[in-house]
Design an enzyme around this catalytic site. Sequence first.
Site, PDB file in Angstrom:
ATOM      1  N   HIS A  32       0.884  -1.179   0.000  1.00  0.00           N
ATOM      2  CA  HIS A  32       0.000   0.000   0.000  1.00  0.00           C
ATOM      3  C   HIS A  32       0.923   1.231   0.000  1.00  0.00           C
ATOM      4  CE1 HIS A  32      -2.779   2.929   1.872  1.00  0.00           C
ATOM      5  NE2 HIS A  32      -3.768   2.110   1.563  1.00  0.00           N
ATOM      6  N   ASP A  66       3.379  -4.343   8.041  1.00  0.00           N
ATOM      7  CA  ASP A  66       2.144  -3.583   7.868  1.00  0.00           C
ATOM      8  C   ASP A  66       0.999  -4.573   8.090  1.00  0.00           C
ATOM      9  OD1 ASP A  66      -0.164  -2.471   6.921  1.00  0.00           O
ATOM     10  OD2 ASP A  66       0.688  -1.723   5.044  1.00  0.00           O
ATOM     11  N   GLN A  89      -4.132  -5.260   7.134  1.00  0.00           N
ATOM     12  CA  GLN A  89      -5.105  -6.253   6.646  1.00  0.00           C
ATOM     13  C   GLN A  89      -4.993  -7.594   7.362  1.00  0.00           C
ATOM     14  OE1 GLN A  89      -7.567  -5.447   4.839  1.00  0.00           O
ATOM     15  NE2 GLN A  89      -6.874  -3.477   4.048  1.00  0.00           N
ATOM     16  N   CYS A 142      -4.887   2.456  -3.483  1.00  0.00           N
ATOM     17  CA  CYS A 142      -3.634   3.029  -2.950  1.00  0.00           C
ATOM     18  C   CYS A 142      -2.453   2.120  -3.224  1.00  0.00           C
ATOM     19  CB  CYS A 142      -3.748   3.315  -1.449  1.00  0.00           C
ATOM     20  SG  CYS A 142      -5.019   4.499  -1.040  1.00  0.00           S
TER      21      CYS A 142
HETATM   22  C1  PLP Z   1      -2.196  -2.964   3.603  1.00  0.00           C
HETATM   23  C2  PLP Z   1      -2.567  -1.589   4.024  1.00  0.00           C
HETATM   24  N1  PLP Z   1      -1.628  -0.802   4.570  1.00  0.00           N
HETATM   25  C3  PLP Z   1      -1.897   0.430   5.002  1.00  0.00           C
HETATM   26  C4  PLP Z   1      -3.154   0.964   4.885  1.00  0.00           C
HETATM   27  C5  PLP Z   1      -3.410   2.343   5.374  1.00  0.00           C
HETATM   28  O1  PLP Z   1      -4.328   2.309   6.417  1.00  0.00           O
HETATM   29  P1  PLP Z   1      -4.845   3.670   7.071  1.00  0.00           P
HETATM   30  O2  PLP Z   1      -5.558   4.408   5.994  1.00  0.00           O
HETATM   31  O3  PLP Z   1      -5.748   3.212   8.158  1.00  0.00           O
HETATM   32  O4  PLP Z   1      -3.644   4.377   7.563  1.00  0.00           O
HETATM   33  C6  PLP Z   1      -4.166   0.198   4.315  1.00  0.00           C
HETATM   34  C7  PLP Z   1      -5.517   0.757   4.123  1.00  0.00           C
HETATM   35  O5  PLP Z   1      -6.252   0.356   3.278  1.00  0.00           O
HETATM   36  C8  PLP Z   1      -3.869  -1.114   3.888  1.00  0.00           C
HETATM   37  O6  PLP Z   1      -4.807  -1.889   3.343  1.00  0.00           O
END
Ligand code: PLP
Length: 394
Positions: A111, A187, A190, A351
């Site tokens: 992401h 991260d 998910q 994203c």
């Molecule tokens: C794998 C992953 N990382 C990071 C994020 C970013 O999350 P946030 O918008 O809650 O910071 C997301 C959000 O969709 C995500 O799916």
Amino acid sequence: MKIEECRSDFPITRDLIYLDSAATSLTPKPVVEAMAEYDLRYRSNVGRGVHRLAAVATHRYRDAHDAIKSFIGGDGGTLTVTRNTTEAIGMVAAGLAWQKGDRVVTTLLEHHSNLLPWLRLRERGVAVDIVRPEADGHLDLADLEAAVRDETRLVAVTHASNVLGTILPVRDIAGICRDRGARLLIDGAQSAPHIPVDVAAIRCDYFCFSGHKMLGPTGTGGLWMREPDLEPLFVGGGSIESATAEGYTLAPGEERYEAGTPPIAGTIGLGRAAAYLREIGMETVRRHEERLAARLIDGLAALDRVTVAGQDAGADRIGVVSFTVEGMHPHEVAQVLDEASAVLVRSGHHCCQPLMEHLDLPNGTVRASTYIYTTDEEVETMIATVEELSRRAI
Ligand SMILES: Cc1ncc(COP(=O)(O)O)c(C=O)c1O
């Protein structure tokens, strides 16, 4: 609590088929009630006053903090509640003492929130090595291992892809990092909501996640650290052991990362969300979503003019399924699903623009993502609606 019994806690599911939980999950009544109880019955600041409300609020706040930490198996480490995953990753990027020549290894599955902070470090002389997954989203561990060098300070990978649903073998990646003396950031945006997570067993250094994707309120997330070795982004009230006109000593524990009044209601809500998921059982959550994802993949892949992105139904995955319909833009598909059957999905790049480019999906995909409140009937409605619209396409 049985998973089949939770649906009435999510009033939105009465009228809509919500298949966008990977973006933000719905929130059950007990979470909303826990936050309302704080605001209506014992609202006060925490860790400061000695009056009765301050004592109750501090106690409940710390309990919630512990519940969140425990939920990811992180009892032995340090947790700070953040606004979301993005902020948590940003705190690591800003808080490590980088030196010119350091390297970061990441992947093209990431992401933007786990890619851009590392790209930005290039301005400070840090090199970024990006490992590319195969066309089906599978990441070859040998490729990752080859990318980790002596200068690699940090490996930053997603636990589960928000586009393809693929789960990465993070324990093996942690082994590679240990062998090479690199730290590992996961991260978990998910993974924390959808599969059992045990950061101590994984042996990562940093784990970042979003509360709003795991039944908690928006504006909450977390950064777990094996050791509190990051420089705090902010200093001020609540984060110090002592201060004089000459300087200050930071608090030794979690408080050093909590300068200023923390999100008290949010943390209490997220703590309740963690308890709610625990009552259902994360193994049950995982199996429920695996089954739904397998049906989604099989049902969609069987349709003419529909292509499912990523690995097949048998792979280790969460309930995230991406697909395209020949002749239709993903946004158009999402709009028709909403209008025709009140099915709410995400469409576009999610994203993850560099991944989309790598997968040759310039317009992105349509993404359906499930959670504990998703039913078999909803999945069948989704497949039937896609079938209908795919017949009309072209
Ligand atoms: C794998 C992953 N990382 C990071 C994020 C970013 O999350 P946030 O918008 O809650 O910071 C997301 C959000 O969709 C995500 O799916």
